[in-house]
Design an enzyme around this catalytic site. Structure first.
Site, short mmCIF file in Angstrom:
data_model
loop_
_atom_site.label_atom_id
_atom_site.label_comp_id
_atom_site.label_asym_id
_atom_site.label_seq_id
_atom_site.Cartn_x
_atom_site.Cartn_y
_atom_site.Cartn_z
N ASP A 1 -5.47 -8.18 9.14
CA ASP A 1 -5.08 -6.77 9.19
C ASP A 1 -5.68 -6.02 10.39
O ASP A 1 -5.83 -4.81 10.34
CB ASP A 1 -5.51 -6.09 7.88
CG ASP A 1 -4.94 -4.69 7.74
OD1 ASP A 1 -3.83 -4.46 8.23
OD2 ASP A 1 -5.61 -3.83 7.14
N CYS B 1 11.04 -6.68 -9.54
CA CYS B 1 10.88 -5.24 -9.79
C CYS B 1 11.95 -4.73 -10.75
O CYS B 1 11.72 -3.79 -11.52
CB CYS B 1 10.97 -4.46 -8.47
SG CYS B 1 9.51 -4.63 -7.41
N CYS C 1 12.65 -1.05 -12.50
CA CYS C 1 11.40 -0.27 -12.54
C CYS C 1 11.25 0.58 -11.28
O CYS C 1 11.45 0.10 -10.16
CB CYS C 1 10.21 -1.21 -12.68
SG CYS C 1 8.61 -0.37 -12.69
#
Length: 313
Positions: free
Chosen positions: A131, A187, A190
């Site tokens: 990152d 998912c 939702c």
């Protein structure tokens, strides 16, 4: 050694280092992610993060990061804590920032993995990424079959939820590659993450406008915070976990076992008043090795004043 043995040895070492998951892929251009990245940048959703646009080509092509890059090893590191802040009225710190800065802890593990490959598999050159360099980490993790990109744009794992860091080790030797099947999107209908985001930063399915994101505001913004968002920070002082906290898949999250991520003993006990009256010596004591140092003492003070001014109005 036969290819499967090599793969098992590398993944075994990753497990020994305390990593959640590991996959090995060939380095290639991320063709299917190009248009999504370009659209996001074209709409200025990266805000002040100019480095996102400057390094666009490197994000799509790892061969521009490592000379003669051949293989990418993608790993996950759990950071879900066993305990959270005790004072419910205190400014809320993102869970990933409780302990030592993950860039150091996680990258050190990848360096150990690189050394292990050199010692036990074959001499090679490589570089760990956590990152802090232009790598589309979620795209690689999805490609590796480690999860799917949820509506919040976080990577979600069937086994582990989403409270983990994603890291990569890119090396200049060919390794036995996995043939992962893409993880099905789970998912469904939702929309908990979209509904829960207090600043409405999730502007479309799997699209986050960083400029509206509390994490971006409290960490990336160098000047004053967006006044239009003042009433919607929900007491978040550094980072934000709201979209992850409400995700049903994070019911699977289990506490990490990484000593480096343990919070300073005083941090979780800190009262609201102690946050608001924090001076530099206490900041240095609590966050000397923390990711919070990215905002710095002045940045944290700015965030605290922003939260306090909202409550005064």
């Amino acid at each position: 050694m036969i290819p499967k043995q090599i793969s098992d040895i590398i993944k075994g070492k990753a497990n020994e280092l305390g990593l959640l998951d590991c996959a090995i892929l060939p380095v290639e251009f991320l063709t299917e992610d190009k248009s999504r990245l370009d659209d996001w940048l074209a709409n200025d959703m990266h805000g002040e993060m100019g480095y996102m646009a400057r390094n666009r080509d490197k994000r799509l092509n790892p061969e521009l990061l490592i000379e003669n890059a051949k293989s990418i090893i993608v790993v996950l590191q759990n950071y879900y804590p066993d305990h959270t802040q005790e004072d419910n009225s205190a400014p809320v710190l993102s869970k990933y920032a409780y302990g030592t800065d993950y860039h150091f802890v996680f990258k050190d593990k990848l360096k150990q993995l690189l050394q292990f490959i050199n010692d036990e598999i074959a001499p090679c050159s490589g570089r760990p990424f956590v990152d802090s360099a232009p790598v589309l980490e979620r795209a690689w993790a999805r490609k590796a079959g480690l999860g799917w990109i949820g509506k919040s744009s976080n990577l979600i794992s069937l086994e582990h939820g989403s409270f983990f860091f994603i890291g990569e080790l890119i090396v200049d030797i060919e390794l036995p590659y996995d043939k992962p099947k893409p993880v099905t999107d789970h998912c469904g209908r939702c929309t908990k993450c979209i509904d829960a985001c207090p600043t409405k930063a999730i502007v479309a399915d799997r699209v986050v406008d960083a400029r509206k994101c509390i994490s971006y505001q409290t960490i990336e913004v160098k000047g004053e915070l967006d006044e239009s968002l003042k009433a919607h920070f929900e007491n978040r002082v550094f980072g934000c976990d709201i979209c992850q906290d409400v995700c049903p898949w994070n019911l699977k999250s289990e506490p990490h076992k990484e000593p480096g991520f343990e919070a300073h003993p005083k941090l979780l006990q800190l009262k609201k008043e102690e946050w608001q009256n924090m001076e530099r010596p206490l900041f240095n004591e609590l966050f000397r090795k923390s990711a919070v140092k990215r905002a710095g003492f002045k940045g944290l003070q700015r965030n605290l004043k922003f939260l306090a001014s909202n409550k005064e109005e």
